[in-house]
Design a protein around this motif. Structure first.
Motif, PDB file in Angstrom:
ATOM      1  N   GLY A 140      -5.530   2.247   1.958  1.00 21.89           N
ATOM      2  CA  GLY A 140      -4.178   1.829   2.442  1.00 21.89           C
ATOM      3  C   GLY A 140      -3.386   1.550   1.181  1.00 21.89           C
ATOM      4  O   GLY A 140      -3.748   1.057   0.483  1.00 21.89           O
ATOM      5  N   VAL A 142       1.019   2.286  -0.117  1.00 19.91           N
ATOM      6  CA  VAL A 142       1.608   3.167  -0.928  1.00 19.91           C
ATOM      7  C   VAL A 142       2.873   2.248  -1.845  1.00 19.91           C
ATOM      8  O   VAL A 142       3.291   1.346  -1.450  1.00 19.91           O
ATOM      9  N   ARG A 145       6.144   5.843  -4.369  1.00 27.36           N
ATOM     10  CA  ARG A 145       6.432   6.643  -3.368  1.00 27.36           C
ATOM     11  C   ARG A 145       7.063   7.786  -3.870  1.00 27.36           C
ATOM     12  O   ARG A 145       7.870   8.004  -4.812  1.00 27.36           O
ATOM     13  N   ARG A 149       6.664  11.684   1.200  1.00 22.95           N
ATOM     14  CA  ARG A 149       5.729  10.934   1.514  1.00 22.95           C
ATOM     15  C   ARG A 149       6.393   9.885   2.159  1.00 22.95           C
ATOM     16  O   ARG A 149       7.285   9.143   1.914  1.00 22.95           O
ATOM     17  N   SER A 153       1.639   3.695   4.478  1.00 27.51           N
ATOM     18  CA  SER A 153       0.556   4.376   4.897  1.00 27.51           C
ATOM     19  C   SER A 153       0.081   3.975   6.421  1.00 27.51           C
ATOM     20  O   SER A 153       0.275   3.005   6.864  1.00 27.51           O
ATOM     21  N   GLU A 154      -0.800   4.889   7.053  1.00 27.84           N
ATOM     22  CA  GLU A 154      -1.174   4.728   8.304  1.00 27.84           C
ATOM     23  C   GLU A 154      -1.987   3.780   8.669  1.00 27.84           C
ATOM     24  O   GLU A 154      -1.735   2.891   9.546  1.00 27.84           O
ATOM     25  N   ASN A 155      -2.728   3.163   7.726  1.00 27.84           N
ATOM     26  CA  ASN A 155      -3.583   2.051   8.017  1.00 27.84           C
ATOM     27  C   ASN A 155      -2.802   0.783   8.345  1.00 27.84           C
ATOM     28  O   ASN A 155      -3.072  -0.241   8.909  1.00 27.84           O
ATOM     29  N   ARG A 157       0.678   0.923   8.630  1.00 30.74           N
ATOM     30  CA  ARG A 157       1.673   1.196   9.870  1.00 30.74           C
ATOM     31  C   ARG A 157       1.049   0.641  10.953  1.00 30.74           C
ATOM     32  O   ARG A 157       1.863   0.098  12.082  1.00 30.74           O
ATOM     33  N   VAL A 178      -2.859   5.521  -1.350  1.00 25.30           N
ATOM     34  CA  VAL A 178      -2.469   6.855  -0.924  1.00 25.30           C
ATOM     35  C   VAL A 178      -1.965   7.610  -2.011  1.00 25.30           C
ATOM     36  O   VAL A 178      -2.168   9.002  -2.027  1.00 25.30           O
ATOM     37  N   ASP A 179      -1.022   6.773  -2.800  1.00 23.13           N
ATOM     38  CA  ASP A 179      -0.465   7.488  -4.175  1.00 23.13           C
ATOM     39  C   ASP A 179      -1.591   8.584  -4.820  1.00 23.13           C
ATOM     40  O   ASP A 179      -1.325   9.512  -5.358  1.00 23.13           O
ATOM     41  N   ASP A 182      -4.280  11.430  -1.884  1.00 22.87           N
ATOM     42  CA  ASP A 182      -3.800  12.535  -1.415  1.00 22.87           C
ATOM     43  C   ASP A 182      -3.582  13.533  -2.407  1.00 22.87           C
ATOM     44  O   ASP A 182      -2.799  13.936  -3.027  1.00 22.87           O
ATOM     45  N   ARG A 227     -10.468  10.847   2.043  1.00 24.75           N
ATOM     46  CA  ARG A 227     -10.368   9.648   1.713  1.00 24.75           C
ATOM     47  C   ARG A 227     -11.292   8.403   2.018  1.00 24.75           C
ATOM     48  O   ARG A 227     -11.545   7.619   1.206  1.00 24.75           O
TER      49      ARG A 227
END
Length: 286
Positions: A140, A142, A145, A149, A153-155, A157, A178-179, A182, A227
């Motif tokens: 997780g 970012v 940016r 995007r 990141s979701e984790n 957020r 996540v940079d 992905d 991931r």
């Protein structure tokens, strides 16, 4: 090794669980972003199919993420939800189980965070000295940016408060940003050879379960990301992910940024995607 996973949502979580069950002897699974026991039920079922009945599965923090679970007939939504007091009791049981594990283990403890950091934060809050013992590899974050995007990141957020607390309390945690995760080479599609292998007529039941979840995800999204098993490989000390230390500012909404006055955190800087993908395929090969 403690695998903290929101299994049952993005299929990389189940890929990582299968790989961990096959290569990690001393394994414990804690479910992140628990959905009234369904993630724990799925993890237990998968581990039993993999002949890893020795692996404990501990239901983790409930965050109300019922929409972040791929429903199937083996793991239906409960008819009656847990009340508030039962959720608190479940949290206490989770913390007690992890604290007991840490107190009875003399060696290093690897914590592989594949979901929100709620479980780890709850444990550190109850027993702060555990922060000195666990070596955390967390998926997780970012920092750089890119166009299109999101900044969080979701984790992070899902539970930004826990992410902020844990990253401040831990000693030199490692983040797979996540940079870098992905990348096209870490994608799976409906035509991937890995999925074809899992769907062979004589495939074992764990492979059929994994293929089912991959198909369920690919029915709603065009691609699935790998991931989670990449994060597992980093925790195992495999050389696919390079890290370096930077000073990172942690914002209330889960955003990260470089700043001279931030906390020193190891962040990913490069990934050997081809080698990592080969290892992932070998780790779950039938």
């Amino acid at each position: 090794m403690i695998l903290d996973t929101d299994i049952g949502w993005q299929p990389g979580g189940l890929v990582a669980l299968v790989a961990a069950a096959r290569v990690v002897p001393n394994l414990v699974v804690v479910t992140a972003d628990e959905t009234r026991g369904r993630r724990a039920q799925l993890a237990r079922h998968a581990l039993n199919l993999l002949d890893r009945v020795d692996v404990a599965v501990i239901p983790g923090f409930y965050l109300g993420g019922e929409d972040r679970f791929l429903l199937d007939t083996d793991h239906p939504f409960p008819e009656h939800g847990e009340d508030f007091l039962e959720r608190i009791r479940g949290l206490d049981r989770m913390i007690a189980a992890i604290v007991e594990l840490c107190e009875t283990t003399t060696g290093p403890i690897q914590w592989v965070g594949l979901g929100p950091m709620s479980n780890l934060t709850a444990i550190i809050s109850r027993l702060p000295e555990i922060a000195d013992r666990v070596k955390v590899t967390q998926l997780g974050g970012v920092v750089d940016r890119h166009p299109g995007r999101t900044a969080v990141s979701e984790n992070f957020r899902v539970d930004p408060t826990s992410a902020g607390l844990a990253l401040r309390a831990l000693h030199n945690p490692r983040l797979l940003l996540v940079d870098h995760t992905d990348h096209d080479a870490l994608q799976m599609t409906a035509n991937s050879p890995l999925l074809e292998m899992l769907e062979q007529p004589n495939a074992p039941r764990w492979a059929t379960l994994l293929a089912m979840h991959l198909r369920a995800w690919l029915a709603r999204e065009r691609t699935a990301w790998l991931r989670d098993p990449l994060s597992l490989s980093a925790a195992l000390g495999l050389p696919f992910v390079a890290f370096h230390t930077e000073r990172i500012g942690i914002h209330p909404d889960g955003r990260l940024s470089r700043t001279p006055h931030g906390r020193p955190i190891q962040v990913s800087s490069a990934i050997d995607c081809a080698a990592a993908r080969t290892w992932m395929h070998d780790a779950i090969r039938i």
